[in-house]
Design a protein around this motif. Structure first.
Motif, PDB file in Angstrom:
ATOM      1  N   LYS A 123       3.557   1.409   3.926  1.00  0.00           N
ATOM      2  CA  LYS A 123       4.492   2.512   4.193  1.00  0.00           C
ATOM      3  C   LYS A 123       5.388   2.773   2.982  1.00  0.00           C
ATOM      4  O   LYS A 123       5.671   3.927   2.646  1.00  0.00           O
ATOM      5  CB  LYS A 123       5.353   2.194   5.415  1.00  0.00           C
ATOM      6  CG  LYS A 123       4.606   2.239   6.725  1.00  0.00           C
ATOM      7  CD  LYS A 123       5.525   1.839   7.868  1.00  0.00           C
ATOM      8  CE  LYS A 123       4.761   1.594   9.132  1.00  0.00           C
ATOM      9  NZ  LYS A 123       5.611   1.079  10.218  1.00  0.00           N
ATOM     10  N   ALA A 124       5.833   1.707   2.330  1.00  0.00           N
ATOM     11  CA  ALA A 124       6.678   1.858   1.146  1.00  0.00           C
ATOM     12  C   ALA A 124       5.907   2.548   0.019  1.00  0.00           C
ATOM     13  O   ALA A 124       6.430   3.437  -0.659  1.00  0.00           O
ATOM     14  CB  ALA A 124       7.199   0.498   0.686  1.00  0.00           C
ATOM     15  N   LYS A 125       4.657   2.154  -0.181  1.00  0.00           N
ATOM     16  CA  LYS A 125       3.806   2.779  -1.207  1.00  0.00           C
ATOM     17  C   LYS A 125       3.607   4.257  -0.895  1.00  0.00           C
ATOM     18  O   LYS A 125       3.724   5.118  -1.771  1.00  0.00           O
ATOM     19  CB  LYS A 125       2.463   2.067  -1.284  1.00  0.00           C
ATOM     20  CG  LYS A 125       1.519   2.688  -2.309  1.00  0.00           C
ATOM     21  CD  LYS A 125       0.168   2.032  -2.276  1.00  0.00           C
ATOM     22  CE  LYS A 125      -0.584   2.533  -1.080  1.00  0.00           C
ATOM     23  NZ  LYS A 125      -1.975   2.139  -1.009  1.00  0.00           N
ATOM     24  N   CYS A 160      -0.249 -11.107   9.535  1.00  0.00           N
ATOM     25  CA  CYS A 160       0.849 -10.665   8.677  1.00  0.00           C
ATOM     26  C   CYS A 160       1.231  -9.214   8.942  1.00  0.00           C
ATOM     27  O   CYS A 160       0.372  -8.341   9.012  1.00  0.00           O
ATOM     28  CB  CYS A 160       0.458 -10.846   7.210  1.00  0.00           C
ATOM     29  SG  CYS A 160       1.781 -10.418   6.073  1.00  0.00           S
ATOM     30  N   ARG A 161       2.510  -8.965   9.064  1.00  0.00           N
ATOM     31  CA  ARG A 161       3.017  -7.614   9.255  1.00  0.00           C
ATOM     32  C   ARG A 161       3.546  -7.016   7.958  1.00  0.00           C
ATOM     33  O   ARG A 161       3.808  -5.820   7.882  1.00  0.00           O
ATOM     34  CB  ARG A 161       4.123  -7.622  10.303  1.00  0.00           C
ATOM     35  CG  ARG A 161       3.609  -7.971  11.675  1.00  0.00           C
ATOM     36  CD  ARG A 161       4.706  -7.963  12.695  1.00  0.00           C
ATOM     37  NE  ARG A 161       4.152  -8.327  13.993  1.00  0.00           N
ATOM     38  CZ  ARG A 161       4.866  -8.820  14.980  1.00  0.00           C
ATOM     39  NH1 ARG A 161       6.161  -9.012  14.823  1.00  0.00           N
ATOM     40  NH2 ARG A 161       4.296  -9.127  16.120  1.00  0.00           N
ATOM     41  N   LEU A 162       3.708  -7.846   6.954  1.00  0.00           N
ATOM     42  CA  LEU A 162       4.247  -7.375   5.675  1.00  0.00           C
ATOM     43  C   LEU A 162       3.382  -6.276   5.079  1.00  0.00           C
ATOM     44  O   LEU A 162       3.894  -5.286   4.554  1.00  0.00           O
ATOM     45  CB  LEU A 162       4.380  -8.542   4.684  1.00  0.00           C
ATOM     46  CG  LEU A 162       4.879  -8.188   3.295  1.00  0.00           C
ATOM     47  CD1 LEU A 162       6.278  -7.579   3.355  1.00  0.00           C
ATOM     48  CD2 LEU A 162       4.853  -9.412   2.398  1.00  0.00           C
ATOM     49  N   LYS A 163       2.061  -6.432   5.168  1.00  0.00           N
ATOM     50  CA  LYS A 163       1.168  -5.461   4.532  1.00  0.00           C
ATOM     51  C   LYS A 163       1.391  -4.043   5.063  1.00  0.00           C
ATOM     52  O   LYS A 163       1.303  -3.079   4.311  1.00  0.00           O
ATOM     53  CB  LYS A 163      -0.292  -5.887   4.664  1.00  0.00           C
ATOM     54  CG  LYS A 163      -0.797  -6.034   6.071  1.00  0.00           C
ATOM     55  CD  LYS A 163      -2.191  -6.627   6.110  1.00  0.00           C
ATOM     56  CE  LYS A 163      -2.530  -6.964   7.556  1.00  0.00           C
ATOM     57  NZ  LYS A 163      -3.739  -7.749   7.652  1.00  0.00           N
ATOM     58  N   SER A 164       1.712  -3.885   6.341  1.00  0.00           N
ATOM     59  CA  SER A 164       1.939  -2.537   6.876  1.00  0.00           C
ATOM     60  C   SER A 164       3.230  -1.938   6.317  1.00  0.00           C
ATOM     61  O   SER A 164       3.294  -0.747   6.030  1.00  0.00           O
ATOM     62  CB  SER A 164       1.960  -2.541   8.400  1.00  0.00           C
ATOM     63  OG  SER A 164       3.087  -3.233   8.890  1.00  0.00           O
ATOM     64  N   TYR A 165       4.248  -2.773   6.139  1.00  0.00           N
ATOM     65  CA  TYR A 165       5.498  -2.284   5.548  1.00  0.00           C
ATOM     66  C   TYR A 165       5.299  -1.930   4.069  1.00  0.00           C
ATOM     67  O   TYR A 165       5.843  -0.932   3.583  1.00  0.00           O
ATOM     68  CB  TYR A 165       6.619  -3.314   5.709  1.00  0.00           C
ATOM     69  CG  TYR A 165       7.144  -3.375   7.118  1.00  0.00           C
ATOM     70  CD1 TYR A 165       8.079  -2.451   7.570  1.00  0.00           C
ATOM     71  CD2 TYR A 165       6.682  -4.334   8.000  1.00  0.00           C
ATOM     72  CE1 TYR A 165       8.545  -2.490   8.867  1.00  0.00           C
ATOM     73  CE2 TYR A 165       7.144  -4.387   9.299  1.00  0.00           C
ATOM     74  CZ  TYR A 165       8.081  -3.464   9.732  1.00  0.00           C
ATOM     75  OH  TYR A 165       8.541  -3.511  11.023  1.00  0.00           O
ATOM     76  N   LEU A 166       4.537  -2.723   3.376  1.00  0.00           N
ATOM     77  CA  LEU A 166       4.253  -2.426   1.975  1.00  0.00           C
ATOM     78  C   LEU A 166       3.444  -1.141   1.852  1.00  0.00           C
ATOM     79  O   LEU A 166       3.673  -0.333   0.937  1.00  0.00           O
ATOM     80  CB  LEU A 166       3.516  -3.600   1.321  1.00  0.00           C
ATOM     81  CG  LEU A 166       4.340  -4.867   1.139  1.00  0.00           C
ATOM     82  CD1 LEU A 166       3.454  -6.008   0.646  1.00  0.00           C
ATOM     83  CD2 LEU A 166       5.503  -4.637   0.192  1.00  0.00           C
TER      84      LEU A 166
END
Length: 142
Positions: free
Chosen positions: A110-112, A102-108
């Motif tokens: 960065k957003a955090k 999953c790549r979503l966790k890295s974007y989340l």
């Protein structure tokens, strides 16, 4: 990102305490009444803020609560880090079978980090400075 009520009311309590004249004490009941939150919940919040060094509690007949440090030293981003779990999603493999790819966790993440970086630019003093409307609302008896 949504903050828990605990963090929300913790920040509100710090704003109210920051609006008090230096050295002036108030009560937990006053804070809970101002924000229409249960006194029991506010006791837990103030206790945690005291443990973290943001709030000073004074026992006794003339006791109360106040900020334990200057409002200008209280960085909102740090308060959020101290009070908020900050786990946006649970990426443990036992909860999500796509975690390894999953790549979503890295974007989340960065957003955090961006969210907190913005809050790191703000102190309790910044929220109160030149904000007469807020000071009037905080002083309004209900």
């Amino acid at each position: 990102m949504q903050l828990t009520n605990f963090t929300d009311y913790g920040l509100r309590a710090l704003i109210l305490l920051g609006a008090l004249p230096d050295g002036e004490l108030t009560s937990i009941s006053h804070v809970s009444d101002t924000f229409a939150v249960s006194r029991n919940h506010m006791v837990k919040i103030i206790n945690k803020l005291g443990q973290l060094g943001y709030v000073k509690t004074v026992r006794g007949k003339n006791g109360g609560i106040c900020l334990a440090m200057p409002a200008s030293d209280i960085i909102v981003g740090q308060v959020v880090r101290d009070l908020e779990p900050l786990q946006v999603v649970n990426c443990a493999p036992e909860f999500c079978h796509i975690t390894p790819a999953c790549r979503l966790k890295s974007y989340l993440a960065k957003a955090k980090d961006a969210f907190l970086a913005e809050l790191d630019q703000c102190t309790i003093t910044d929220l109160l400075a030149d904000n007469q409307e807020l000071l009037i609302l905080l002083a309004r008896p209900e």
